[in-house]
Design a protein around this motif. Sequence first.
Motif, PDB file in Angstrom:
ATOM      1  N   PHE A  25       0.829  -1.203   0.000  1.00 30.41           N
ATOM      2  CA  PHE A  25       0.000   0.000   0.000  1.00 30.41           C
ATOM      3  C   PHE A  25       0.865   1.256   0.000  1.00 30.41           C
ATOM      4  CE2 PHE A  25      -2.093   3.526   2.114  1.00 30.41           C
ATOM      5  CZ  PHE A  25      -3.160   3.704   1.259  1.00 30.41           C
ATOM      6  N   LEU A  26       1.913   1.288   0.814  1.00 30.90           N
ATOM      7  CA  LEU A  26       2.769   2.475   0.857  1.00 30.90           C
ATOM      8  C   LEU A  26       3.459   2.716  -0.485  1.00 30.90           C
ATOM      9  CD1 LEU A  26       4.331   2.237   4.419  1.00 30.90           C
ATOM     10  CD2 LEU A  26       2.670   3.919   3.578  1.00 30.90           C
ATOM     11  N   ALA A  27       3.888   1.644  -1.148  1.00 26.41           N
ATOM     12  CA  ALA A  27       4.502   1.791  -2.475  1.00 26.41           C
ATOM     13  C   ALA A  27       3.490   2.385  -3.452  1.00 26.41           C
ATOM     14  CB  ALA A  27       4.998   0.435  -2.973  1.00 26.41           C
ATOM     15  N   TRP A  28       2.263   1.901  -3.414  1.00 29.56           N
ATOM     16  CA  TRP A  28       1.200   2.409  -4.275  1.00 29.56           C
ATOM     17  C   TRP A  28       0.917   3.876  -3.954  1.00 29.56           C
ATOM     18  CZ3 TRP A  28      -1.843   3.325  -8.015  1.00 29.56           C
ATOM     19  CH2 TRP A  28      -3.175   3.664  -7.883  1.00 29.56           C
ATOM     20  N   TYR A  29       0.865   4.213  -2.679  1.00 27.88           N
ATOM     21  CA  TYR A  29       0.610   5.593  -2.262  1.00 27.88           C
ATOM     22  C   TYR A  29       1.737   6.518  -2.731  1.00 27.88           C
ATOM     23  CZ  TYR A  29       0.182   9.728   0.633  1.00 27.88           C
ATOM     24  OH  TYR A  29       0.105  11.024   1.059  1.00 27.88           O
ATOM     25  N   PHE A  30       2.984   6.114  -2.496  1.00 25.25           N
ATOM     26  CA  PHE A  30       4.104   6.966  -2.898  1.00 25.25           C
ATOM     27  C   PHE A  30       4.231   7.060  -4.408  1.00 25.25           C
ATOM     28  CE2 PHE A  30       5.692   6.188   1.525  1.00 25.25           C
ATOM     29  CZ  PHE A  30       5.560   7.508   1.934  1.00 25.25           C
ATOM     30  N   LEU A  31       3.844   6.015  -5.131  1.00 17.80           N
ATOM     31  CA  LEU A  31       3.803   6.098  -6.593  1.00 17.80           C
ATOM     32  C   LEU A  31       2.839   7.199  -7.012  1.00 17.80           C
ATOM     33  CD1 LEU A  31       4.498   5.056  -9.442  1.00 17.80           C
ATOM     34  CD2 LEU A  31       2.562   3.463  -9.176  1.00 17.80           C
ATOM     35  N   TYR A  32       1.684   7.237  -6.375  1.00 20.06           N
ATOM     36  CA  TYR A  32       0.704   8.286  -6.693  1.00 20.06           C
ATOM     37  C   TYR A  32       1.284   9.673  -6.407  1.00 20.06           C
ATOM     38  CZ  TYR A  32      -3.497  11.141  -6.424  1.00 20.06           C
ATOM     39  OH  TYR A  32      -4.430  12.128  -6.605  1.00 20.06           O
ATOM     40  N   ALA A  39       5.073  13.639 -12.876  1.00 15.02           N
ATOM     41  CA  ALA A  39       4.397  13.303 -14.139  1.00 15.02           C
ATOM     42  C   ALA A  39       3.093  14.095 -14.232  1.00 15.02           C
ATOM     43  CB  ALA A  39       4.139  11.805 -14.215  1.00 15.02           C
ATOM     44  N   ARG A  40       3.220  15.392 -14.094  1.00 18.00           N
ATOM     45  CA  ARG A  40       2.031  16.252 -14.074  1.00 18.00           C
ATOM     46  C   ARG A  40       1.251  16.182 -15.372  1.00 18.00           C
ATOM     47  NH1 ARG A  40       2.854  21.431 -10.479  1.00 18.00           N
ATOM     48  NH2 ARG A  40       0.682  21.484 -11.074  1.00 18.00           N
ATOM     49  N   ASP A  41       1.953  16.061 -16.487  1.00 16.25           N
ATOM     50  CA  ASP A  41       1.239  15.970 -17.769  1.00 16.25           C
ATOM     51  C   ASP A  41       0.388  14.708 -17.829  1.00 16.25           C
ATOM     52  OD1 ASP A  41       2.307  18.357 -18.628  1.00 16.25           O
ATOM     53  OD2 ASP A  41       3.960  17.411 -19.720  1.00 16.25           O
ATOM     54  N   PHE A  42       0.977  13.598 -17.394  1.00 14.74           N
ATOM     55  CA  PHE A  42       0.221  12.339 -17.376  1.00 14.74           C
ATOM     56  C   PHE A  42      -0.970  12.436 -16.435  1.00 14.74           C
ATOM     57  CE2 PHE A  42      -0.545   8.348 -15.060  1.00 14.74           C
ATOM     58  CZ  PHE A  42      -1.102   7.618 -16.093  1.00 14.74           C
ATOM     59  N   MET A  43      -0.737  12.934 -15.227  1.00 21.73           N
ATOM     60  CA  MET A  43      -1.810  13.015 -14.234  1.00 21.73           C
ATOM     61  C   MET A  43      -2.909  13.978 -14.675  1.00 21.73           C
ATOM     62  SD  MET A  43      -1.084  10.870 -11.878  1.00 21.73           S
ATOM     63  CE  MET A  43      -1.564  11.187 -10.201  1.00 21.73           C
ATOM     64  N   GLY A  44      -2.552  14.945 -15.509  1.00 17.38           N
ATOM     65  CA  GLY A  44      -3.543  15.905 -16.005  1.00 17.38           C
ATOM     66  C   GLY A  44      -4.223  15.480 -17.287  1.00 17.38           C
ATOM     67  N   THR A  45      -3.787  14.342 -17.843  1.00 15.66           N
ATOM     68  CA  THR A  45      -4.391  13.848 -19.084  1.00 15.66           C
ATOM     69  C   THR A  45      -5.830  13.414 -18.822  1.00 15.66           C
ATOM     70  OG1 THR A  45      -2.239  13.065 -19.853  1.00 15.66           O
ATOM     71  CG2 THR A  45      -4.191  12.138 -20.926  1.00 15.66           C
ATOM     72  N   ARG A  46      -6.719  13.900 -19.665  1.00 12.61           N
ATOM     73  CA  ARG A  46      -8.134  13.561 -19.504  1.00 12.61           C
ATOM     74  C   ARG A  46      -8.407  12.160 -20.037  1.00 12.61           C
ATOM     75  NH1 ARG A  46     -11.617  18.973 -19.996  1.00 12.61           N
ATOM     76  NH2 ARG A  46     -10.129  20.288 -18.904  1.00 12.61           N
ATOM     77  N   VAL A  47      -9.166  11.412 -19.271  1.00 11.98           N
ATOM     78  CA  VAL A  47      -9.550  10.056 -19.653  1.00 11.98           C
ATOM     79  C   VAL A  47     -10.912  10.106 -20.334  1.00 11.98           C
ATOM     80  CG1 VAL A  47     -10.001   7.719 -18.808  1.00 11.98           C
ATOM     81  CG2 VAL A  47      -8.274   9.120 -17.693  1.00 11.98           C
ATOM     82  N   VAL A  48     -11.868  10.684 -19.638  1.00 11.90           N
ATOM     83  CA  VAL A  48     -13.232  10.847 -20.146  1.00 11.90           C
ATOM     84  C   VAL A  48     -13.751  12.185 -19.646  1.00 11.90           C
ATOM     85  CG1 VAL A  48     -15.599   9.951 -20.082  1.00 11.90           C
ATOM     86  CG2 VAL A  48     -13.685   8.359 -20.078  1.00 11.90           C
ATOM     87  N   GLY A  49     -14.182  13.047 -20.537  1.00 17.08           N
ATOM     88  CA  GLY A  49     -14.698  14.354 -20.116  1.00 17.08           C
ATOM     89  C   GLY A  49     -13.667  15.113 -19.325  1.00 17.08           C
ATOM     90  N   ASN A  50     -14.034  15.545 -18.129  1.00 20.42           N
ATOM     91  CA  ASN A  50     -13.108  16.276 -17.261  1.00 20.42           C
ATOM     92  C   ASN A  50     -12.395  15.378 -16.264  1.00 20.42           C
ATOM     93  OD1 ASN A  50     -13.543  18.802 -18.374  1.00 20.42           O
ATOM     94  ND2 ASN A  50     -15.328  19.191 -17.083  1.00 20.42           N
ATOM     95  N   VAL A  51     -12.540  14.079 -16.399  1.00 22.35           N
ATOM     96  CA  VAL A  51     -11.912  13.118 -15.489  1.00 22.35           C
ATOM     97  C   VAL A  51     -10.482  12.847 -15.961  1.00 22.35           C
ATOM     98  CG1 VAL A  51     -12.032  10.794 -14.528  1.00 22.35           C
ATOM     99  CG2 VAL A  51     -14.137  12.078 -14.956  1.00 22.35           C
ATOM    100  N   THR A  52      -9.506  13.109 -15.078  1.00 24.08           N
ATOM    101  CA  THR A  52      -8.090  12.923 -15.425  1.00 24.08           C
ATOM    102  C   THR A  52      -7.550  11.649 -14.776  1.00 24.08           C
ATOM    103  OG1 THR A  52      -7.345  14.160 -13.499  1.00 24.08           O
ATOM    104  CG2 THR A  52      -7.749  15.431 -15.525  1.00 24.08           C
TER     105      THR A  52
END
Length: 95
Positions: A25-32, A39-52
């Motif tokens: 869980f901690l590895a998953w949390y720190f990855l996030y 990776a702000r560009d990736f995290m800001g990439t829209r998946v559907v509508g305004n959902v990133t």
Amino acid sequence: MQNSAEFAQLRTKFRKFVFPLTALFLAWYFLYVLLSVFARDFMGTRVVGNVTWGLVLGLLQFVSTFVITMVYARWADRVFDPEAEALARRMGEHR
């Protein structure tokens, strides 16, 4: 009771289950967190509508917390608690 071999075995069983789950869980949390920072560009990439991706992964943090809680509760009910109760009964008999 704390110095008994049975208690040490139960504590080891608990740690072998809980520590890897906590590390995962901690590895998953720190990855996030790292993705949010580096990776702000990736995290800001829209998946559907305004959902990133950031929102999706953030919500998955909550989902994973609930899943881990359910997995632990099920394991404790089936494996750990019965053994702990049996040990407590045996130790109570040796008073």
